[in-house]
Design an enzyme around this catalytic site. Structure first.
Site, PDB file in Angstrom:
ATOM      1  N   HIS A 166       0.817  -1.157   0.107  1.00 34.19           N
ATOM      2  CA  HIS A 166       0.275   0.208  -0.085  1.00 34.19           C
ATOM      3  C   HIS A 166       0.811   1.334   0.078  1.00 34.19           C
ATOM      4  CE1 HIS A 166      -3.725   2.583   1.345  1.00 34.19           C
ATOM      5  NE2 HIS A 166      -2.582   3.318   1.709  1.00 34.19           N
ATOM      6  N   GLU A 167       2.058   1.289   0.791  1.00 33.12           N
ATOM      7  CA  GLU A 167       2.838   2.392   0.858  1.00 33.12           C
ATOM      8  C   GLU A 167       3.527   2.620  -0.487  1.00 33.12           C
ATOM      9  OE1 GLU A 167       2.251   4.517   3.083  1.00 33.12           O
ATOM     10  OE2 GLU A 167       0.853   3.048   4.485  1.00 33.12           O
TER      11      GLU A 167
END
Length: 340
Positions: A166-167
């Protein structure tokens, strides 16, 4: 999860919101000009037209405050993602001496290869027991991924991979740079409101000058522009969170990676809310809008993150139970804590 469809929808929504943001700045300039023009006609006893360059000066001063505020705010964020992470209490990861941090660095290296990008600097928030993470930086050269100690302790390897994916999406899509620029622009809009408020301010004797009337007009239009900018920035942030969720599922080819993380966060927040009387703990304000999940209490229009239940529903295609955060070595099928 039809992650490609979700990604395209989020990108299209972002473009529309950015266009609205630009229109907000234009509308603010027009509104300030209109408000000052009306004020001039009211205060001018024998109105015979506007002074030379009246509208040009108004436009120039308004843009000076908007762009000057944007420059001041973005300049304060210079120094790379590591500087911002340290402000939030992060330190460099120690893979040589700590096994969980070695696992964290290994996953970051794997995802960097999969994303064809330079590995970002890995940092840890050692005093944070909640599950969370954020990415920061203007480019790959100064990019940072910071993970809380709670994420290292409570997530399995697959879940930690989903969180980091996600990051990585935020870094690959340029979301960290976009967020910092929009934050600067919102600060510039706020400065227009501040200008009007300063003109309306009374002196030490409680008296106001003749500039209070145009100041009131500037403050009224500036407040509308500032609120609209905040709402649009938050809306852009929410779409980028949806995009990052979809990219994480694409990277890992697993719904249970990031999905398990968000379900554990839901269980964690529910427990913290019960224990702390309705207030979940918050991380440093400087990184609230960059976090995987923000605990800040915000009105819906100004919330930087979508509701957890909506993010989980999009990943799985249906509502899912929250999970009680346990050791990261335990199976992901932890006992449900609540149902959305």
């Amino acid at each position: 999860m039809r992650f490609f469809e979700h990604q395209e929808n989020a990108r299209a929504q972002t473009l529309r919101l950015l266009a609205l943001f630009a229109l907000t700045v234009i509308a603010l300039v027009l509104a300030v000009n209109g408000a000052l023009a009306l004020t001039w006609r009211v205060v001018s006893p024998a109105w015979a037209g506007y002074p030379a360059y009246f509208f040009s000066v108004n436009t120039g001063v308004t843009l000076l405050f908007v762009l000057g505020g944007w420059w001041l705010e973005t300049s304060s964020l210079q120094g790379g993602g590591a500087r911002l992470a340290r402000r939030a209490g992060a330190r460099e990861a120690w893979p040589a001496s700590r096994l969980p941090e070695q696992r964290l660095c290994n996953i970051v290296s794997e995802l960097a290869i999969a994303a064809s990008m330079k590995p970002p600097q890995v940092m840890v928030l050692p005093r944070e027991d909640s599950i969370n993470a954020f990415a920061a930086g203007w480019s790959e050269r100064d990019a940072v991924v910071a993970v809380t100690q709670g994420a290292l302790d409570k997530l399995s390897r697959d879940e930690l991979q989903g969180l980091l994916a996600h990051e990585f999406s935020h870094l690959c899509e340029g979301d960290t740079r976009l967020n910092m620029r929009l934050a600067g622009m919102v600060f510039g809009l706020e400065m227009v409101f501040g200008l009007g408020r300063s003109l309306c301010a009374a002196d030490e004797h409680g008296r106001r000058s003749l500039l209070a009337l145009p100041g009131l007009a500037i403050m009224a239009t500036g407040s509308l522009g500032w609120l609209a900018g905040r709402a649009l920035k938050a809306a852009v942030s929410r779409q980028r969170e949806f995009l990052a969720d979809a990219r994480a599922v694409q990277f890992t080819r697993s719904k249970d990676g990031l999905g398990g993380v968000l379900r554990k966060v839901a269980g964690e927040q529910a427990r913290a809310t019960r224990q702390l009387g309705g207030h979940a703990p918050e991380l440093h304000p400087a990184v609230q809008h960059m976090l995987l999940v923000s605990a800040a209490r915000q009105q819906r229009w100004f919330a930087s993150h979508p509701p957890l239940a909506e993010r989980i529903r999009r990943i799985y295609g249906r509502p899912m139970a929250a999970l009680s955060p346990q050791s990261g070595d335990e199976d992901a099928a932890t006992r449900p804590a609540a149902l959305f």
